[in-house]
Design an enzyme around this catalytic site. Structure first.
Site, PDB file in Angstrom:
ATOM      1  N   ARG A  52      -3.204   2.071  -0.260  1.00 40.37           N
ATOM      2  CA  ARG A  52      -4.632   1.853  -0.024  1.00 40.37           C
ATOM      3  C   ARG A  52      -5.054   2.643   1.213  1.00 40.37           C
ATOM      4  O   ARG A  52      -4.302   2.759   2.166  1.00 40.37           O
ATOM      5  CB  ARG A  52      -4.865   0.361   0.188  1.00 40.37           C
ATOM      6  CG  ARG A  52      -6.277  -0.080   0.280  1.00 40.37           C
ATOM      7  CD  ARG A  52      -6.382  -1.615   0.323  1.00 40.37           C
ATOM      8  NE  ARG A  52      -6.054  -2.161  -0.992  1.00 40.37           N
ATOM      9  CZ  ARG A  52      -5.312  -3.256  -1.187  1.00 40.37           C
ATOM     10  NH1 ARG A  52      -4.819  -3.925  -0.164  1.00 40.37           N
ATOM     11  NH2 ARG A  52      -5.065  -3.674  -2.398  1.00 40.37           N
ATOM     12  N   ASN A  79      -1.411  -9.069   7.027  1.00 36.48           N
ATOM     13  CA  ASN A  79      -0.435  -8.378   6.187  1.00 36.48           C
ATOM     14  C   ASN A  79       0.917  -8.384   6.873  1.00 36.48           C
ATOM     15  O   ASN A  79       1.019  -7.964   8.031  1.00 36.48           O
ATOM     16  CB  ASN A  79      -0.845  -6.912   5.986  1.00 36.48           C
ATOM     17  CG  ASN A  79      -2.149  -6.767   5.261  1.00 36.48           C
ATOM     18  OD1 ASN A  79      -2.265  -7.106   4.096  1.00 36.48           O
ATOM     19  ND2 ASN A  79      -3.158  -6.267   5.956  1.00 36.48           N
ATOM     20  N   ASP A 133       1.254 -12.009   2.540  1.00 34.78           N
ATOM     21  CA  ASP A 133       0.021 -12.066   3.312  1.00 34.78           C
ATOM     22  C   ASP A 133      -0.222 -13.502   3.729  1.00 34.78           C
ATOM     23  O   ASP A 133       0.211 -14.440   3.048  1.00 34.78           O
ATOM     24  CB  ASP A 133      -1.170 -11.595   2.473  1.00 34.78           C
ATOM     25  CG  ASP A 133      -0.991 -10.185   1.933  1.00 34.78           C
ATOM     26  OD1 ASP A 133      -0.794  -9.271   2.753  1.00 34.78           O
ATOM     27  OD2 ASP A 133      -1.055 -10.004   0.706  1.00 34.78           O
TER      28      ASP A 133
END
Length: 176
Positions: A23, A87, A107
């Site tokens: 990402r 995270n 997470d």
């Protein structure tokens, strides 16, 4: 040492253990940069997933990245209060104008009342097998889940709402 001056724009790039890009957040404003951490902020920034899908964040976020901790913390300022998304990840490196880290699936979602929930244990288990995480890595990651939970319970660092508010006020000075 990142050498990034407050007010400059950087990207955030997360990867998976196998090196695959996961990402990318296009624009994050550096608020503080030291040899051990970067604090950044973004609002309505473009995020691109590894499959090419993209979306835009909905609210301001203050992001904390560390070189000595196996996690990063995002404080999101929403109408009902500050939500946190944490995270479990490798410590970050800074190169090519980007914060880069490996996302290890686990997470922790923290709600405005500071209750929290550990997420994605099933995804972690699958990737641990697929990507052959070594046992030492598994121990480091599990230890850092515990460390992060301690920070949450103690309202340490980013988990103090006042800290998030102060960094958000600083972010606003760069937006005008």
């Amino acid at each position: 040492m990142t050498g990034q001056e407050p007010g400059t724009s950087i990207q955030i790039k997360s990867y998976k253990h196998n090196g695959q890009l996961h990402r990318v957040w296009k624009d994050t404003t550096v608020l503080k940069s030291t040899s051990n951490m970067i604090i950044g902020a973004n609002d309505k920034t473009l995020v691109t997933e590894s499959n090419g899908r993209s979306w835009i964040t909905r609210e301001p976020a203050i992001c904390f990245f560390y070189t000595k901790h196996w996690f990063n913390i995002i404080g999101m300022l929403r109408q009902d209060g500050i939500h946190y998304y944490c995270n479990i990840s490798s410590p970050f490196v800074f190169e090519e104008q980007a914060v880069k880290y490996i996302d290890y699936d686990l997470d922790i979602k923290v709600f405005p009342d500071m209750t929290y929930k550990l997420l994605d244990e099933d995804e972690y288990a699958v990737h641990k097998e697929q990507m052959h995480y070594p046992e030492v890595l598994n121990r480091i990651l599990k230890n850092n889940v515990g460390y992060l939970q301690y920070w949450i319970r103690q309202r340490k660092g980013p988990f103090s709402h006042e800290v998030i508010d102060q960094w958000y006020e600083r972010f606003l000075t760069y937006r005008s």
